[in-house]
Motif scaffolding. Structure first.
Motif, short mmCIF file in Angstrom:
data_model
loop_
_atom_site.label_atom_id
_atom_site.label_comp_id
_atom_site.label_asym_id
_atom_site.label_seq_id
_atom_site.Cartn_x
_atom_site.Cartn_y
_atom_site.Cartn_z
N ILE A 17 0.85 -1.19 0.00
CA ILE A 17 0.00 0.00 0.00
C ILE A 17 0.88 1.24 0.00
CG2 ILE A 17 -1.82 1.25 1.22
CD1 ILE A 17 -2.58 -1.42 2.54
N PRO A 129 -5.63 -2.67 -7.85
CA PRO A 129 -6.97 -2.12 -7.74
C PRO A 129 -6.97 -0.59 -7.78
CG PRO A 129 -6.18 -2.81 -5.59
CD PRO A 129 -5.13 -3.21 -6.57
N THR A 130 -8.03 -0.01 -8.33
CA THR A 130 -8.06 1.44 -8.54
C THR A 130 -9.28 2.12 -7.93
OG1 THR A 130 -9.19 1.16 -10.66
CG2 THR A 130 -6.76 1.22 -10.70
N SER A 134 -12.36 -2.01 -4.40
CA SER A 134 -11.35 -3.00 -4.77
C SER A 134 -10.10 -2.89 -3.91
CB SER A 134 -10.99 -2.88 -6.26
OG SER A 134 -10.49 -1.60 -6.57
N GLN A 135 -9.75 -1.68 -3.46
CA GLN A 135 -8.56 -1.53 -2.62
C GLN A 135 -8.80 -1.99 -1.18
OE1 GLN A 135 -6.75 2.36 -2.86
NE2 GLN A 135 -6.27 2.12 -5.03
N THR A 136 -10.02 -1.90 -0.71
CA THR A 136 -10.30 -2.27 0.67
C THR A 136 -10.86 -3.68 0.81
OG1 THR A 136 -12.50 -1.28 0.54
CG2 THR A 136 -10.73 0.11 1.40
N SER A 139 -10.01 -7.02 -4.04
CA SER A 139 -8.74 -7.50 -4.61
C SER A 139 -8.00 -8.45 -3.66
CB SER A 139 -7.82 -6.31 -4.94
OG SER A 139 -7.39 -5.66 -3.75
N ILE A 166 -1.49 -1.66 -4.11
CA ILE A 166 -2.51 -0.63 -3.92
C ILE A 166 -1.84 0.74 -3.89
CG2 ILE A 166 -4.21 0.30 -2.30
CD1 ILE A 166 -4.68 -2.58 -1.33
N ASP A 167 -2.21 1.58 -4.84
CA ASP A 167 -1.74 2.97 -4.86
C ASP A 167 -2.96 3.86 -4.67
OD1 ASP A 167 -0.74 5.49 -5.31
OD2 ASP A 167 0.36 4.97 -7.14
N THR A 168 -3.09 4.48 -3.49
CA THR A 168 -4.29 5.26 -3.21
C THR A 168 -4.37 6.54 -4.04
OG1 THR A 168 -3.21 6.29 -1.30
CG2 THR A 168 -4.54 4.33 -0.87
N VAL A 220 -7.87 2.40 4.17
CA VAL A 220 -7.49 1.36 3.21
C VAL A 220 -6.63 0.30 3.90
CG1 VAL A 220 -6.15 0.86 1.12
CG2 VAL A 220 -7.71 2.82 1.17
N ALA A 224 -7.79 -3.58 4.55
CA ALA A 224 -6.99 -4.63 3.93
C ALA A 224 -6.43 -5.59 4.99
CB ALA A 224 -5.84 -4.01 3.13
#
Length: 360
Positions: A17, A129-130, A134-136, A139, A166-168, A220, A224
């Motif tokens: 992350i 995920p974008t 999907s990020q939380t 995925s 994961i890139d927020t 996030v 995760a």
């Protein structure tokens, strides 16, 4: 500086992350034993907004790539799109050592990972995920699926990725409507297992509504982490993992009733969560104040909390076709208080009808 969560399974992997930095992806690819080629599956919106950013990091790893983008939306979780992906992989001469990258939101992740799990009986899979959901949530954990006209996610597999990045920063391009739409899934983690997360959302609602990066990064990471803890204990939903379905039993039925057109997945889940909380209250598991607390927090994010004026029997009939039903017996995740849930499968039909009507 990225945060790393290890998901310890037979096929263990890391969730990385970060914000505005996918260098961990480049390093992962450089140190891998993959064939030096990637197959990127995405949708046209994500490709338009973010593909250039992703390719910059992939090119640093000296991998070549081929790209397949389909139309965004739940309608693309179909056998037609799945077979288009198979055609793309066959025509591009993909093999079992060539990684597939699922680059996008929940729909992309579900259909692309289903393709990865079944093409040549399995190829390496990387999730990037974008979206907030999907990020939380989606995925992480290895669920893959496409929809069937008779129900959501009825056709799928369990297939763990090799890595999740994961890139927020990707969330910055989401509209407020889309961004906050996803908070039913975040609030879910607070209800089912993380009282501190629920309280954090309540106490920092101002920062979250301003989309403060520090607050979003924490949400996030916490979600995760929570998801990874559940998956490690119950990879294939034999028991504990079922608690992640809080709000989903009715939510999926609402989606299917409206043919996935009226509500997004998180919006339908929001209604399902209020239903589950109301049912918990009526069964004496929680007090009225806890029910109101859950309903109010969802409404702070402008999520729907009322059920449409539909014949409750029709929704129950759809729920009985859901993959979570066992022999036609419905299973509900109910709350005993913020941070604690139980699984109930003996709820009277008349009580379900009554509870649905009370929320219409």
């Amino acid at each position: 500086m990225s945060q790393i969560i290890n998901v310890n399974l037979d096929q263990s992997y890391n969730i990385n992350i970060s914000y505005n930095d996918l260098s961990d992806l480049s390093n992962f690819l450089k140190n891998s034993s993959f064939v030096k080629r990637l197959f990127i599956i995405s949708d046209t919106n994500v490709c338009r907004l973010h593909l250039k950013t992703l390719l910059n990091y992939i090119e640093k790893s000296n991998f070549s790539y081929s790209i397949y983008c389909f139309e965004p939306g739940e309608k693309s979780k179909s056998k037609e799109v799945l077979f288009d992906i198979y055609d793309f992989l066959i025509e591009s001469k993909a093999d079992r050592k060539t990684p597939l990258v699922a680059f996008g939101g929940g729909v992309v992740g579900d259909v692309a990972s289903f393709a990865a799990s079944t093409f040549m009986r399995g190829m390496p899979l990387i999730h990037i995920p974008t979206t907030v959901v999907s990020q939380t949530d989606s995925s992480i954990g290895g669920k893959t699926a496409i929809n069937h006209p008779k129900g959501k996610n009825l056709i799928g597999t369990f297939y763990q990725p090799n890595a999740v990045f994961i890139d927020t920063k990707f969330l910055d391009t989401l509209s407020d409507e889309v961004f906050f739409d996803a908070f039913s899934e975040i609030i879910k983690y607070g209800i089912i297992m993380d009282r501190q997360l629920f309280s954090f959302i309540e106490e920092h609602i101002g920062d979250i509504l301003k989309r403060d990066n520090k607050a979003i990064q924490k949400l996030v990471y916490d979600c995760a982490k929570d998801k990874s803890l559940i998956v490690q204990k119950d990879e294939k939903e034999a028991n504990l993992r079922a608690i992640l379905n809080f709000g989903h039993t009715l939510g999926h039925a609402i989606e299917a009733f409206f043919e996935y057109k009226k509500y997004t997945h998180p919006q339908a889940v929001s209604i399902g969560e209020v239903f589950a909380a109301r049912l918990s209250y009526k069964l004496g598991l929680i007090g009225e104040q806890t029910f109101i607390r859950i309903k109010n927090l969802l409404e702070k994010f402008h999520l729907p909390t009322k059920i449409d004026n539909i014949d409750p029997s029709l929704l129950i009939e759809i729920m009985q076709r859901d993959k979570k039903a066992k022999g036609g017996i419905l299973e509900f995740i109910l709350t005993k208080g913020i941070g604690e849930v139980i699984i109930a499968n003996d709820v009277k039909h008349s009580l379900l009808i009554e509870t649905i009507r009370e929320l219409q």
